[in-house]
Write an enzyme that holds these catalytic residues in place. Structure first.
Site, PDB file in Angstrom:
ATOM      1  N   ARG A 175       9.975  16.023 -45.987  1.00 50.66           N
ATOM      2  CA  ARG A 175      10.640  14.635 -45.329  1.00 50.66           C
ATOM      3  C   ARG A 175      10.656  14.685 -43.927  1.00 50.66           C
ATOM      4  O   ARG A 175      10.398  13.784 -43.258  1.00 50.66           O
ATOM      5  CB  ARG A 175      11.748  14.372 -46.093  1.00 50.66           C
ATOM      6  CG  ARG A 175      11.770  14.528 -47.484  1.00 50.66           C
ATOM      7  CD  ARG A 175      13.059  13.702 -47.987  1.00 50.66           C
ATOM      8  NE  ARG A 175      13.204  12.414 -47.845  1.00 50.66           N
ATOM      9  CZ  ARG A 175      13.982  12.019 -47.058  1.00 50.66           C
ATOM     10  NH1 ARG A 175      14.959  12.628 -46.329  1.00 50.66           N
ATOM     11  NH2 ARG A 175      14.159  10.785 -46.843  1.00 50.66           N
ATOM     12  N   GLY A 212      16.724   3.270 -55.767  1.00 53.06           N
ATOM     13  CA  GLY A 212      16.696   2.648 -54.242  1.00 53.06           C
ATOM     14  C   GLY A 212      18.220   3.083 -53.601  1.00 53.06           C
ATOM     15  O   GLY A 212      18.259   3.085 -52.409  1.00 53.06           O
ATOM     16  N   PRO A 224      17.533   5.024 -60.735  1.00 51.75           N
ATOM     17  CA  PRO A 224      17.820   5.747 -59.577  1.00 51.75           C
ATOM     18  C   PRO A 224      17.091   7.171 -59.669  1.00 51.75           C
ATOM     19  O   PRO A 224      17.373   7.910 -60.532  1.00 51.75           O
ATOM     20  CB  PRO A 224      19.326   5.694 -59.647  1.00 51.75           C
ATOM     21  CG  PRO A 224      19.645   5.764 -61.106  1.00 51.75           C
ATOM     22  CD  PRO A 224      18.570   4.762 -61.844  1.00 51.75           C
ATOM     23  N   GLY A 225      16.623   7.646 -58.349  1.00 54.20           N
ATOM     24  CA  GLY A 225      16.580   9.033 -58.309  1.00 54.20           C
ATOM     25  C   GLY A 225      17.458   9.579 -57.240  1.00 54.20           C
ATOM     26  O   GLY A 225      17.905  10.500 -57.698  1.00 54.20           O
ATOM     27  N   ARG A 226      17.176   9.440 -56.013  1.00 54.03           N
ATOM     28  CA  ARG A 226      17.814  10.155 -54.832  1.00 54.03           C
ATOM     29  C   ARG A 226      19.283   9.993 -55.111  1.00 54.03           C
ATOM     30  O   ARG A 226      19.829  11.061 -54.924  1.00 54.03           O
ATOM     31  CB  ARG A 226      17.437   9.283 -53.710  1.00 54.03           C
ATOM     32  CG  ARG A 226      17.822   9.890 -52.351  1.00 54.03           C
ATOM     33  CD  ARG A 226      17.782   9.238 -51.012  1.00 54.03           C
ATOM     34  NE  ARG A 226      16.256   8.594 -51.060  1.00 54.03           N
ATOM     35  CZ  ARG A 226      15.351   8.851 -50.360  1.00 54.03           C
ATOM     36  NH1 ARG A 226      15.207   9.848 -49.627  1.00 54.03           N
ATOM     37  NH2 ARG A 226      14.238   7.805 -50.442  1.00 54.03           N
ATOM     38  N   TYR A 242       8.343  11.796 -42.479  1.00 54.00           N
ATOM     39  CA  TYR A 242       9.176  10.529 -42.120  1.00 54.00           C
ATOM     40  C   TYR A 242       9.912  10.539 -41.090  1.00 54.00           C
ATOM     41  O   TYR A 242      10.788   9.732 -40.441  1.00 54.00           O
ATOM     42  CB  TYR A 242      10.128  10.097 -43.194  1.00 54.00           C
ATOM     43  CG  TYR A 242       9.449  10.253 -44.818  1.00 54.00           C
ATOM     44  CD1 TYR A 242       8.406   9.328 -45.164  1.00 54.00           C
ATOM     45  CD2 TYR A 242      10.107  10.984 -45.573  1.00 54.00           C
ATOM     46  CE1 TYR A 242       8.007   9.472 -46.207  1.00 54.00           C
ATOM     47  CE2 TYR A 242       9.477  11.052 -46.916  1.00 54.00           C
ATOM     48  CZ  TYR A 242       8.387  10.066 -47.283  1.00 54.00           C
ATOM     49  OH  TYR A 242       7.987  10.014 -48.745  1.00 54.00           O
ATOM     50  N   TYR A 245      13.268  14.543 -53.545  1.00 52.48           N
ATOM     51  CA  TYR A 245      11.929  14.570 -52.667  1.00 52.48           C
ATOM     52  C   TYR A 245      12.033  15.857 -51.796  1.00 52.48           C
ATOM     53  O   TYR A 245      11.645  15.965 -50.876  1.00 52.48           O
ATOM     54  CB  TYR A 245      11.883  13.385 -51.863  1.00 52.48           C
ATOM     55  CG  TYR A 245      12.108  12.140 -52.781  1.00 52.48           C
ATOM     56  CD1 TYR A 245      11.141  11.519 -53.643  1.00 52.48           C
ATOM     57  CD2 TYR A 245      13.296  11.264 -52.714  1.00 52.48           C
ATOM     58  CE1 TYR A 245      11.247  10.645 -54.495  1.00 52.48           C
ATOM     59  CE2 TYR A 245      13.256  10.113 -53.562  1.00 52.48           C
ATOM     60  CZ  TYR A 245      12.410   9.910 -54.456  1.00 52.48           C
ATOM     61  OH  TYR A 245      12.571   8.800 -55.270  1.00 52.48           O
ATOM     62  N   CYS A 268       0.968  26.276 -39.186  1.00 54.46           N
ATOM     63  CA  CYS A 268       0.627  26.033 -37.832  1.00 54.46           C
ATOM     64  C   CYS A 268       0.243  24.733 -37.785  1.00 54.46           C
ATOM     65  O   CYS A 268      -0.716  23.886 -38.112  1.00 54.46           O
ATOM     66  CB  CYS A 268      -0.870  26.897 -37.794  1.00 54.46           C
ATOM     67  SG  CYS A 268      -0.395  28.514 -38.209  1.00 54.46           S
ATOM     68  N   GLU A 269       1.205  23.948 -37.510  1.00 51.56           N
ATOM     69  CA  GLU A 269       1.175  22.541 -37.339  1.00 51.56           C
ATOM     70  C   GLU A 269       2.409  22.177 -36.516  1.00 51.56           C
ATOM     71  O   GLU A 269       3.573  22.656 -36.745  1.00 51.56           O
ATOM     72  CB  GLU A 269       1.624  21.692 -38.684  1.00 51.56           C
ATOM     73  CG  GLU A 269       0.659  21.918 -39.702  1.00 51.56           C
ATOM     74  CD  GLU A 269      -0.639  20.857 -39.714  1.00 51.56           C
ATOM     75  OE1 GLU A 269      -0.558  20.190 -38.870  1.00 51.56           O
ATOM     76  OE2 GLU A 269      -1.556  21.096 -40.235  1.00 51.56           O
TER      77      GLU A 269
HETATM   78  N1  LLP Z   1      11.321   3.421 -59.232  1.00 53.54           N
HETATM   79  C1  LLP Z   1      10.335   3.210 -58.649  1.00 53.54           C
HETATM   80  C2  LLP Z   1       9.272   2.184 -59.207  1.00 53.54           C
HETATM   81  C3  LLP Z   1      10.106   3.927 -57.458  1.00 53.54           C
HETATM   82  O1  LLP Z   1       8.670   3.597 -57.012  1.00 53.54           O
HETATM   83  C4  LLP Z   1      10.900   4.890 -57.023  1.00 53.54           C
HETATM   84  C5  LLP Z   1      10.757   5.697 -55.737  1.00 53.54           C
HETATM   85  C6  LLP Z   1      12.170   4.869 -57.779  1.00 53.54           C
HETATM   86  C7  LLP Z   1      12.567   4.115 -58.965  1.00 53.54           C
HETATM   87  C8  LLP Z   1      13.144   5.629 -57.234  1.00 53.54           C
HETATM   88  O2  LLP Z   1      13.775   5.443 -56.093  1.00 53.54           O
HETATM   89  P1  LLP Z   1      15.105   6.450 -55.542  1.00 53.54           P
HETATM   90  O3  LLP Z   1      16.215   5.771 -56.265  1.00 53.54           O
HETATM   91  O4  LLP Z   1      14.876   7.684 -55.243  1.00 53.54           O
HETATM   92  O5  LLP Z   1      15.428   5.697 -54.017  1.00 53.54           O
HETATM   93  N2  LLP Z   1       9.315  10.667 -50.800  1.00 53.54           N
HETATM   94  C9  LLP Z   1      10.332   9.356 -50.242  1.00 53.54           C
HETATM   95  C10 LLP Z   1      10.813   8.357 -51.147  1.00 53.54           C
HETATM   96  C11 LLP Z   1       9.714   7.700 -51.974  1.00 53.54           C
HETATM   97  C12 LLP Z   1      10.422   6.993 -53.214  1.00 53.54           C
HETATM   98  C13 LLP Z   1       9.120   6.350 -53.921  1.00 53.54           C
HETATM   99  N3  LLP Z   1       9.917   5.480 -55.082  1.00 53.54           N
HETATM  100  C14 LLP Z   1      11.244  10.086 -49.633  1.00 53.54           C
HETATM  101  O6  LLP Z   1      11.562  11.248 -49.329  1.00 53.54           O
HETATM  102  O7  LLP Z   1      12.293   9.391 -48.810  1.00 53.54           O
END
Ligand code: LLP
Length: 414
Positions: free
Chosen positions: A310, A238, A273-275, A314, A368, A340-341
């Site tokens: 995105r 997150g 962590p992802g993002r 969003y 993402y 076409c949107e």
């Molecule tokens: N763990 C769980 C259980 C999650 O659902 C998520 C993200 C993460 C970890 C990783 O979160 P991060 O560190 O990346 O914030 N497509 C959206 C984001 C969707 C996130 C969903 N869950 C965007 O482009 O903003």
């Protein structure tokens, strides 16, 4: 700085982006290896004073070469589908360092995860607990489970990416969790190992996370009093990145904020962590096809919402800049794609000096980005390049037209 301008020419590490666009075509995703590795290490180092495991959230960017880089650093993984599990395995990731999140795990996905021996299932409902217990029992194994609680805190982020409120579909209400743990502990096919939460994405403040952690620690203590011992605590992902002028907390700030809460506790700490690991490491490079002046000035580019969703989904703001300087007068453009949107927008009202054929780079596209790409309007998905110093590696080929109908069948009768 792994992405920046040298002599006014945008570079990813030592590679000029315009040269990459010439070589590989556009639209093109470009990532910096150094940036991803530094971001992972910053996370890992921040928690070095305790037993911990950084489990990269594969959903942010699941390209094999990126998973491979992280696996080599010793990363764990957070997956949400059988497909992501196979990607991790293909890339050389360790299933014993992999946690499986998600609200809808199928029987086949659970069987495969048990077969390869994952670290834990992050369980999101009682029905899922029952299913995992049944599958494990049938196969004569015990499944390690962590219960994802919904701590009912407001993550103060975009409602679409907020997950820790009671009204969200995620996790088990923290108020019901004790009873659920008691049930789980009595199921013969399960071994209760963890407690986890994830409250949302693109967080720019630490307080909601600290709040969720305190509530979870309260639960941990109540469980201990009942004889349920928890081995690991998973605080989810997150942490945000800087798209515009946000000042998201660093992993070190996160570690500092939660250290006092965790004092005297021996549980292994997991995070997902992802993002924060890949977001700022990537660009989407696109070329202007047409300039269309009028009531609003449009720059129609060869990338679209199908490549980077995105902004359309969003209303997300991502920085857009020209790759090389031009001589044109700056104007305020809406940067739009060919789909076409009306929602097919990459950025609105951006001051840019654009010539026909100009190259643009959209920042913050490492997370993402490609993973949310589609073939809508029969558009092949873009190529991906990983830059490593002065070398560029094609890590995913641009889709060919034939990929658009791969697996389709014409009717064979009149
Ligand atoms: N763990 C769980 C259980 C999650 O659902 C998520 C993200 C993460 C970890 C990783 O979160 P991060 O560190 O990346 O914030 N497509 C959206 C984001 C969707 C996130 C969903 N869950 C965007 O482009 O903003």
């Amino acid at each position: 700085m792994s992405i920046g301008r040298h002599n006014d020419r945008l570079h990813v590490e030592q590679c000029p982006v315009d040269a990459l666009a010439e070589r590989y075509g556009t639209p093109l995703y470009v990532y910096s290896r150094a940036h991803i590795e530094a971001a992972w290490r910053a996370y890992d180092d921040a928690f070095a004073d305790r037993d911990h495991l950084v489990c990269y959230a594969v959903k942010a960017n699941g390209s094999l070469a990126i998973l491979q880089l992280l696996a080599r650093l010793g990363s764990g993984f957070d997956i949400v589908s059988g497909g992501e599990l196979e990607r991790v395995l293909q890339a050389g990731g360790d299933p014993r360092r992999t946690v499986f999140s998600g609200v809808g795990k199928t029987v086949a996905e659970i069987e495969r995860a048990l077969e390869v021996g994952i670290l834990a299932f992050n369980v999101e409902s009682e029905a899922e607990l029952e299913r995992i217990d049944a599958v494990a029992t049938r196969h004569g194994v015990t499944a390690p489970v962590s219960i994802r609680v919904n701590p009912d805190v407001d993550a103060r982020t975009h409602p679409y990416i907020s997950t820790g409120l009671r009204e969200n579909k995620f996790g088990i209400d923290i108020h019901d969790a004790e009873a659920v743990y008691a049930r789980a502990a009595a199921m013969p096919g399960l071994r209760v190992t963890g407690l986890d939460f994830h409250i949302g994405s693109q967080l720019t403040e630490l307080e909601p996370l600290a709040d969720a952690l305190s509530r979870s620690l309260g639960l941990l203590d109540r469980l201990a009093a009942q004889g349920v011992q928890i081995e690991h605590l998973d605080i989810g992902g997150g942490l945000g990145i800087r798209y515009q002028d946000e000042t998201p907390p660093t992993p070190a700030a996160l570690a500092d904020a939660i250290r006092p809460l965790l004092a005297g506790r021996s549980q292994r700490l997991l995070m997902e962590p992802g993002r924060a690991l890949v977001g700022e490491a990537g660009l989407l490079v696109t070329r202007v096809e047409y300039l269309k002046p009028g009531h609003r000035d449009f720059a129609i580019v060869d990338a679209a919402m199908t490549d980077l969703l995105r902004p359309a989904l969003y209303d997300a703001w991502q920085r857009i800049e020209t790759v090389t300087p031009g001589n044109a007068e700056p104007r305020r453009y809406d940067i739009v794609g060919p789909v076409c949107e009306t929602a097919d927008v990459l950025g609105r009202d951006r001051a840019l000096a654009l010539e026909p054929d100009a190259l643009l780079a959209v920042h913050g596209a490492g997370a993402y980005g490609f993973v949310m790409a589609s073939q809508y309007n029969a558009r092949p998905r873009p190529a991906e390049v990983l830059v490593d110093g002065d070398q560029a590696h094609l890590i995913r080929e641009r889709e060919a037209l034939a990929d658009l109908w791969r697996g389709e069948h014409l009717l064979d009768r009149p």
